[in-house]
Design a protein around this motif. Structure first.
Motif, mmCIF file in Angstrom:
data_model
loop_
_atom_site.group_PDB
_atom_site.id
_atom_site.type_symbol
_atom_site.label_atom_id
_atom_site.label_comp_id
_atom_site.label_asym_id
_atom_site.label_seq_id
_atom_site.Cartn_x
_atom_site.Cartn_y
_atom_site.Cartn_z
ATOM 1 N N VAL A 169 0.870 -1.168 0.000
ATOM 2 C CA VAL A 169 0.000 0.000 0.000
ATOM 3 C C VAL A 169 0.908 1.220 0.000
ATOM 4 N N VAL A 170 0.742 2.072 -1.003
ATOM 5 C CA VAL A 170 1.551 3.277 -1.155
ATOM 6 C C VAL A 170 0.678 4.480 -0.836
ATOM 7 N N VAL A 171 1.138 5.339 0.055
ATOM 8 C CA VAL A 171 0.399 6.540 0.420
ATOM 9 C C VAL A 171 1.025 7.735 -0.300
ATOM 10 N N GLY A 172 0.200 8.426 -1.099
ATOM 11 C CA GLY A 172 0.674 9.579 -1.848
ATOM 12 C C GLY A 172 -0.236 10.772 -1.634
ATOM 13 N N GLY A 173 -0.073 11.798 -2.461
ATOM 14 C CA GLY A 173 -0.829 13.025 -2.279
ATOM 15 C C GLY A 173 -0.093 14.000 -1.382
ATOM 16 N N GLN A 174 -0.689 15.151 -1.160
ATOM 17 C CA GLN A 174 -0.026 16.204 -0.387
ATOM 18 C C GLN A 174 0.323 15.760 1.029
ATOM 19 N N LEU A 175 -0.584 15.047 1.684
ATOM 20 C CA LEU A 175 -0.328 14.674 3.075
ATOM 21 C C LEU A 175 0.836 13.703 3.215
ATOM 22 N N ALA A 176 1.178 13.018 2.139
ATOM 23 C CA ALA A 176 2.307 12.091 2.196
ATOM 24 C C ALA A 176 3.631 12.819 2.378
ATOM 25 N N GLU A 177 3.619 14.137 2.231
ATOM 26 C CA GLU A 177 4.833 14.910 2.477
ATOM 27 C C GLU A 177 5.169 14.953 3.967
ATOM 28 N N CYS A 178 4.231 14.525 4.809
ATOM 29 C CA CYS A 178 4.408 14.598 6.261
ATOM 30 C C CYS A 178 4.495 13.179 6.826
ATOM 31 N N ASP A 179 5.669 12.799 7.335
ATOM 32 C CA ASP A 179 5.897 11.426 7.797
ATOM 33 C C ASP A 179 4.951 11.013 8.910
ATOM 34 N N VAL A 180 4.483 11.969 9.703
ATOM 35 C CA VAL A 180 3.642 11.631 10.842
ATOM 36 C C VAL A 180 2.327 10.999 10.387
ATOM 37 N N LEU A 181 1.888 11.275 9.160
ATOM 38 C CA LEU A 181 0.686 10.632 8.633
ATOM 39 C C LEU A 181 0.876 9.120 8.602
ATOM 40 N N LEU A 182 2.032 8.675 8.111
ATOM 41 C CA LEU A 182 2.297 7.241 8.018
ATOM 42 C C LEU A 182 2.387 6.605 9.394
ATOM 43 N N ASP A 183 2.917 7.330 10.376
ATOM 44 C CA ASP A 183 3.002 6.802 11.736
ATOM 45 C C ASP A 183 1.608 6.471 12.273
ATOM 46 N N SER A 205 4.714 -11.577 6.134
ATOM 47 C CA SER A 205 3.832 -11.723 4.976
ATOM 48 C C SER A 205 4.418 -11.122 3.704
ATOM 49 N N GLY A 206 5.444 -10.298 3.839
ATOM 50 C CA GLY A 206 5.996 -9.597 2.685
ATOM 51 C C GLY A 206 5.277 -8.309 2.363
ATOM 52 N N PHE A 207 4.267 -7.974 3.150
ATOM 53 C CA PHE A 207 3.496 -6.747 2.931
ATOM 54 C C PHE A 207 4.318 -5.514 3.301
ATOM 55 N N ASP A 208 4.032 -4.406 2.613
ATOM 56 C CA ASP A 208 4.724 -3.154 2.919
ATOM 57 C C ASP A 208 3.741 -1.995 2.840
ATOM 58 N N LEU A 209 3.811 -1.105 3.804
ATOM 59 C CA LEU A 209 3.079 0.163 3.798
ATOM 60 C C LEU A 209 4.118 1.261 3.723
ATOM 61 N N THR A 210 4.063 2.081 2.691
ATOM 62 C CA THR A 210 5.146 3.023 2.454
ATOM 63 C C THR A 210 4.628 4.300 1.811
ATOM 64 N N LEU A 211 5.447 5.330 1.856
ATOM 65 C CA LEU A 211 5.123 6.584 1.179
ATOM 66 C C LEU A 211 5.513 6.501 -0.291
ATOM 67 N N SER A 212 4.881 7.309 -1.111
ATOM 68 C CA SER A 212 5.147 7.324 -2.545
ATOM 69 C C SER A 212 6.606 7.644 -2.832
ATOM 70 N N GLU A 213 7.193 6.902 -3.764
ATOM 71 C CA GLU A 213 8.549 7.189 -4.209
ATOM 72 C C GLU A 213 8.579 8.346 -5.208
ATOM 73 N N LEU A 214 7.473 8.573 -5.879
ATOM 74 C CA LEU A 214 7.434 9.571 -6.950
ATOM 75 C C LEU A 214 6.921 10.919 -6.485
ATOM 76 N N GLY A 215 6.444 10.986 -5.235
ATOM 77 C CA GLY A 215 6.001 12.250 -4.676
ATOM 78 C C GLY A 215 4.817 12.831 -5.423
ATOM 79 N N THR A 216 4.791 14.143 -5.525
ATOM 80 C CA THR A 216 3.642 14.824 -6.111
ATOM 81 C C THR A 216 3.587 14.727 -7.634
ATOM 82 N N ARG A 217 4.580 14.078 -8.245
ATOM 83 C CA ARG A 217 4.536 13.873 -9.691
ATOM 84 C C ARG A 217 3.869 12.549 -10.058
ATOM 85 N N ALA A 218 3.532 11.720 -9.088
ATOM 86 C CA ALA A 218 3.075 10.361 -9.376
ATOM 87 C C ALA A 218 1.899 10.346 -10.335
#
Length: 402
Positions: A334-348, A367-380
């Motif tokens: 699950v990749v979290v993107g958008g403006q709020l993804a600029e703030c790490d505390v959202l993922l916490d 399980s191999g599952f990963d929850l992470t922030l977008s690698e592409l940022g606001t250009r995704a």
């Protein structure tokens, strides 16, 4: 180099061979890859890909690095070309346009960003977006006539059967608005349009580190909230393009009215307007300092206690809904993107609720599952739109004009 479409028209062979060559060419234009990788991404056999690559090499469209004696070990590249792909993200409060020559790597792009967005209506935004597109094409060193493809990302549902907004059309769009047609007419190409969360997912799977993941969920949290779901390299759109609309899942049946006509939707709780309002209520004397989501994010990064708590609580709320998605789809990531993804505390905050409410077998460390922030940022989303535009050229005769 001649126009790619003219070269395709001159190549001999059956309709099936022509379609396979086009599909392979577009896969390489999206991303240089090995023949094995191209076969996986196009769902063609390795023998079919190998034959198509040889024909494209003879036509002077691609070159391949043959490292195993059979032509399958090295990556296949486009030869230098004048053709340009364009991707446009029409956000509520931001517009992002990317353009690149098709022979360049994905992040070698020209970018233009405007903070106006389409919140005040498409007719008002259209002239600005047109200028941005022409400017970004010029920045690649090419001209409008060199544009090969155009994809458009919007924060609303798109009916995949019509290439238009799913009805009823939601604010800020109006019945009759057709940004794909308007921008396609500007460039003289068939434009393809889709929901921006879908295209964020497409970009993350294509260009991120999870390209081999079977199921990818991309969650965009900005003015609105939405999810894009990729399964087996295909976007899950649903019958009328409404799959993944988690922003309109109900948090409180008697809550605030949502733009979709419902009450208490997730978007009314963790969308930009709701978060700004929470901060303003907590900081009435400093209310003028918090007009936009960017103001809240900036203060949170500076460790403002109120803004940090508001964003972390938004993450906790989002995490509960992501847990349900994980129980339904069992994604690899699950990749979290958008403006709020600029703030790490959202993922916490998101992780706290996700691991509490999801099935352990779906999300635990083994399980191999990963929850992470977008690698592409606001250009995704814009990068995903560029990919969509290229994919839309696979069968241009059946692609809706505009």
């Amino acid at each position: 180099m001649a126009d790619v479409r003219e070269v395709f028209d001159r190549l001999p062979g059956s309709a099936t061979r022509s379609a396979n060559r086009r599909k392979v060419f577009l896969a390489v234009a999206i991303k240089s890859d090995t023949q094995v990788g191209i076969a996986r991404r196009t769902h063609l056999s390795q023998a079919t890909v190998s034959a198509a690559v040889k024909e494209l090499e003879r036509a002077g469209l691609v070159r391949g690095a043959k490292t195993d004696g059979k032509g399958r070990g090295g990556k296949v590249f486009l030869i230098p070309t004048e053709q340009v792909g364009v991707g446009v993200h029409l956000g509520f409060n931001h517009v992002t346009v990317v353009a690149r020559r098709l022979d360049k790597v994905f992040d070698d792009v020209a970018v233009r960003v405007n903070a106006e967005g389409v919140a005040r209506g498409w007719n008002r935004a259209l002239p600005v977006v047109r200028d941005m597109i022409l400017d970004v094409i010029e920045a690649t060193g090419r001209e409008r006539s060199d544009v090969f493809s155009l994809g458009v990302a919007v924060p609303r549902m798109i009916d995949p059967r019509t290439n238009e907004f799913t009805r009823p059309v939601l604010h800020p769009w109006r019945p009759g608005d057709n940004p794909a047609k308007d921008l396609g007419d500007l460039l003289g190409v068939r434009a393809v349009i889709d929901n921006d969360a879908n295209l964020g997912a497409l970009a993350e799977q294509t260009y991120g580190t999870r390209e081999h993941a079977e199921t990818v969920v991309y969650v965009k949290v900005s003015t609105g909230v939405g999810a894009g779901i990729i399964v087996h390299n295909s976007v899950l759109r649903g019958h009328r393009g409404m799959a993944g609309e988690i922003g309109h899942l109900t948090v409180d049946p008697d809550g605030a009215m949502c733009q979709c006509g419902g009450r208490g939707c997730l978007e009314t709780v963790i969308g930009a307007e709701a978060l700004v309002q929470q901060v303003r209520l907590a900081r009435p004397r400093a209310g003028a300092d918090f007009e936009h989501l960017e103001d809240v994010i900036r203060a949170a990064k500076e460790h403002d206690a109120v803004c940090t708590r508001v964003i972390k609580d938004a993450g906790r709320t989002l995490g509960r809904f992501l847990a349900q998605l994980c129980n339904l789809f069992n994604p690899d990531v699950v990749v979290v993107g958008g403006q709020l993804a600029e703030c790490d505390v959202l993922l916490d905050g998101c992780k706290e609720s996700l691991y509490r409410f999801a099935l352990p077998g779906a999300v635990d460390a083994g399980s191999g599952f990963d929850l992470t922030l977008s690698e592409l940022g606001t250009r995704a989303e814009a990068q995903g739109a560029l990919v969509l535009g290229l994919r839309g050229q696979e069968n241009p005769a059946s692609t809706a004009k505009g």
